[in-house]
Design an enzyme around this catalytic site. Structure first.
Site, PDB file in Angstrom:
ATOM      1  N   CYS A  29       0.751  -1.083  -0.083  1.00  0.00           N
ATOM      2  CA  CYS A  29      -0.007  -0.016  -0.119  1.00  0.00           C
ATOM      3  C   CYS A  29       0.929   1.138  -0.021  1.00  0.00           C
ATOM      4  CB  CYS A  29      -0.912  -0.105   1.164  1.00  0.00           C
ATOM      5  SG  CYS A  29      -0.262   0.049   2.841  1.00  0.00           S
ATOM      6  N   THR A  86       2.032   3.327   2.272  1.00  0.00           N
ATOM      7  CA  THR A  86       3.418   3.480   3.343  1.00  0.00           C
ATOM      8  C   THR A  86       3.474   2.041   3.864  1.00  0.00           C
ATOM      9  OG1 THR A  86       1.696   3.407   5.112  1.00  0.00           O
ATOM     10  CG2 THR A  86       2.229   5.494   4.198  1.00  0.00           C
ATOM     11  N   HIS A  89      15.233 -13.163  11.083  1.00  0.00           N
ATOM     12  CA  HIS A  89      14.843 -13.042  12.804  1.00  0.00           C
ATOM     13  C   HIS A  89      13.421 -13.062  12.999  1.00  0.00           C
ATOM     14  CE1 HIS A  89      18.587 -10.496  13.772  1.00  0.00           C
ATOM     15  NE2 HIS A  89      18.988 -11.548  13.260  1.00  0.00           N
ATOM     16  N   HIS A 120      15.540 -16.628  17.905  1.00  0.00           N
ATOM     17  CA  HIS A 120      14.505 -15.961  17.194  1.00  0.00           C
ATOM     18  C   HIS A 120      13.155 -17.089  17.367  1.00  0.00           C
ATOM     19  CE1 HIS A 120      17.351 -13.001  16.177  1.00  0.00           C
ATOM     20  NE2 HIS A 120      18.128 -13.923  15.713  1.00  0.00           N
TER      21      HIS A 120
HETATM   22  C1  RB5 Z   1      -3.922   5.375   0.613  1.00  0.00           C
HETATM   23  O1  RB5 Z   1      -3.971   6.556   0.230  1.00  0.00           O
HETATM   24  C2  RB5 Z   1      -3.114   5.064   1.898  1.00  0.00           C
HETATM   25  O2  RB5 Z   1      -3.739   5.541   3.010  1.00  0.00           O
HETATM   26  C3  RB5 Z   1      -2.829   3.642   1.698  1.00  0.00           C
HETATM   27  O3  RB5 Z   1      -2.233   3.342   0.691  1.00  0.00           O
HETATM   28  C4  RB5 Z   1      -1.918   3.272   2.953  1.00  0.00           C
HETATM   29  O4  RB5 Z   1      -0.531   4.159   2.891  1.00  0.00           O
HETATM   30  C5  RB5 Z   1      -2.133   3.160   4.284  1.00  0.00           C
HETATM   31  O5  RB5 Z   1      -1.830   2.709   5.314  1.00  0.00           O
END
Ligand code: RB5
Length: 144
Positions: free
Chosen positions: A65, A67, A98, A133
């Site tokens: 996604c 981030t 790990h 681990h």
């Molecule tokens: C989408 O805009 C964004 O919020 C999603 O891809 C992600 O980064 C959420 O954690």
């Protein structure tokens, strides 16, 4: 290896290219979507991937996604999932060595596609070290 893969709209471009890359390397790929750049909610794709990994329907998972955090947070709500967020190859190796991560998560908006391929290659070829681990990952699940 049989690999399940998913993304939201922020990760769909890299996901589509990674599917071709993985098929080219001889892996079997199960695509859990999304398949367009229309805005979607990442849990709608993370949960089916997590369930497939938990049931052993796929060997490993890959999720993307913007981030990486939405996918990672959602995936890690599943008892059988250890999802690791990696943005470089060092971390990609460490989440295997790990943490025995059974899902790799990447932040598509913060890495190049070239880096994503390097991360995937490292993640898929690195083994869990076990030992201390193993003791640590055994302590992760919360009693129910
Ligand atoms: C989408 O805009 C964004 O919020 C999603 O891809 C992600 O980064 C959420 O954690």
């Amino acid at each position: 290896m049989k690999i399940g893969i998913c993304s939201d709209h922020a990760g769909v471009e890299y996901k589509t290219k990674l599917i071709s890359y993985l098929l080219g390397k001889g892996h079997e790929v199960v695509n859990f979507g999304t398949d367009s750049e229309e805005s979607v909610d990442y849990p709608d794709f993370a949960h089916p991937l997590a369930e497939a990994v938990e049931k052993g329907e796929v060997d490993r998972g890959i999720a993307l996604c913007g981030t990486g955090n939405g996918m990672a947070i959602t995936l890690n709500h599943h008892r059988g999932i250890r999802a690791g967020l990696a943005w470089n190859t060092a971390i990609a190796g460490l989440i295997r060595r790990h943490n025995d991560a059974n899902v790799l998560v990447m932040p598509a908006r913060f890495i190049s596609y070239r880096m994503a391929v390097s991360i995937v290659r490292t993640y898929l070829t690195t083994e869990f070290e076990g030992g201390r681990h193993l003791r640590r990952i055994a302590k992760i699940p919360v009693a129910q």
